[in-house]
Design a protein around this motif. Structure first.
Motif, PDB file in Angstrom:
ATOM      1  N   MET A 102       0.857  -1.265   0.231  1.00 57.26           N
ATOM      2  CA  MET A 102      -0.297  -0.016  -0.071  1.00 57.26           C
ATOM      3  C   MET A 102       0.647   1.493  -0.010  1.00 57.26           C
TER       4      MET A 102
ATOM      5  N   SER B 107      -3.173   5.249  -0.798  1.00 56.63           N
ATOM      6  CA  SER B 107      -3.869   4.880  -1.032  1.00 56.63           C
ATOM      7  C   SER B 107      -4.331   4.332   1.158  1.00 56.63           C
ATOM      8  N   PHE B 108      -3.094   4.424   1.874  1.00 53.03           N
ATOM      9  CA  PHE B 108      -3.236   4.624   3.225  1.00 53.03           C
ATOM     10  C   PHE B 108      -3.954   5.495   3.652  1.00 53.03           C
TER      11      PHE B 108
ATOM     12  N   HIS C 277      -6.522   7.797   2.091  1.00 51.08           N
ATOM     13  CA  HIS C 277      -7.749   7.546   2.055  1.00 51.08           C
ATOM     14  C   HIS C 277      -8.201   5.839   2.590  1.00 51.08           C
ATOM     15  N   ASN C 278      -6.963   5.602   3.780  1.00 50.64           N
ATOM     16  CA  ASN C 278      -8.225   4.440   4.685  1.00 50.64           C
ATOM     17  C   ASN C 278      -8.102   4.835   5.521  1.00 50.64           C
TER      18      ASN C 278
ATOM     19  N   ASP D  80     -10.213   6.563   8.265  1.00 50.90           N
ATOM     20  CA  ASP D  80     -11.266   7.287   8.607  1.00 50.90           C
ATOM     21  C   ASP D  80     -11.863   8.199   8.904  1.00 50.90           C
TER      22      ASP D  80
ATOM     23  N   TYR E 271       2.347   5.463   8.988  1.00 48.80           N
ATOM     24  CA  TYR E 271       1.924   4.377   7.448  1.00 48.80           C
ATOM     25  C   TYR E 271       3.691   4.134   7.494  1.00 48.80           C
TER      26      TYR E 271
ATOM     27  N   SER F 114      -0.961  -6.361   7.496  1.00 47.77           N
ATOM     28  CA  SER F 114      -2.347  -5.814   6.274  1.00 47.77           C
ATOM     29  C   SER F 114      -2.954  -5.129   7.864  1.00 47.77           C
ATOM     30  N   TYR F 115      -3.497  -4.688   7.183  1.00 42.01           N
ATOM     31  CA  TYR F 115      -5.327  -3.876   8.070  1.00 42.01           C
ATOM     32  C   TYR F 115      -6.172  -3.162   7.525  1.00 42.01           C
ATOM     33  N   ASP F 116      -7.393  -3.395   7.869  1.00 41.93           N
ATOM     34  CA  ASP F 116      -7.998  -3.534   7.308  1.00 41.93           C
ATOM     35  C   ASP F 116      -9.127  -1.926   7.511  1.00 41.93           C
ATOM     36  N   ASN F 117      -8.535  -1.585   8.534  1.00 40.35           N
ATOM     37  CA  ASN F 117      -9.495   0.534   8.995  1.00 40.35           C
ATOM     38  C   ASN F 117      -7.781   0.938   9.554  1.00 40.35           C
TER      39      ASN F 117
ATOM     40  N   ARG G 151      -8.279   4.027  12.344  1.00 39.63           N
ATOM     41  CA  ARG G 151      -8.840   5.620  13.215  1.00 39.63           C
ATOM     42  C   ARG G 151      -8.451   6.738  13.554  1.00 39.63           C
TER      43      ARG G 151
END
Length: 98
Positions: free
Chosen positions: A1, A5-6, A8-9, A11, A29, A37-40, A42
């Protein structure tokens, strides 16, 4: 990533928030990029002390990041950050302190 992209990930942040916390976001980052890897991602707070909650796919990945970064000092853009990390199931909470 990649960095774009990071970002934009992440929230709950506006473009202004990202600009104001850019150094901290790039420090995060760099921490996460090669670990797993990670999903989200915040961001809880943007200030001199940046606080991030990272939600991973599983507890093992969260534990890897926590174990590798807790207590570290890393230089990012000529700023030395101290990393304080706590773990709660599959969420790794990271505080970056200048």
């Amino acid at each position: 990533m990649n960095r774009e992209s990071f970002i934009h990930n992440i929230d709950n942040m506006t473009s202004t928030d990202i600009i104001n916390a850019f150094d901290s976001v790039m420090a995060l980052y760099n921490l996460c990029h090669s670990v797993c890897s990670y999903d989200n991602v915040r961001i809880c707070k943007t200030s001199k002390v940046a606080s991030f909650d990272l939600t991973f796919e599983n507890e093992d990945n969260a534990k890897i990041l926590h174990n590798q970064c807790n207590g570290l000092h890393i230089p990012i853009y000529d700023i030395l950050y101290h990393i304080d990390s706590t773990l709660e199931k599959n969420v790794c909470h990271i505080n970056l302190q200048v």
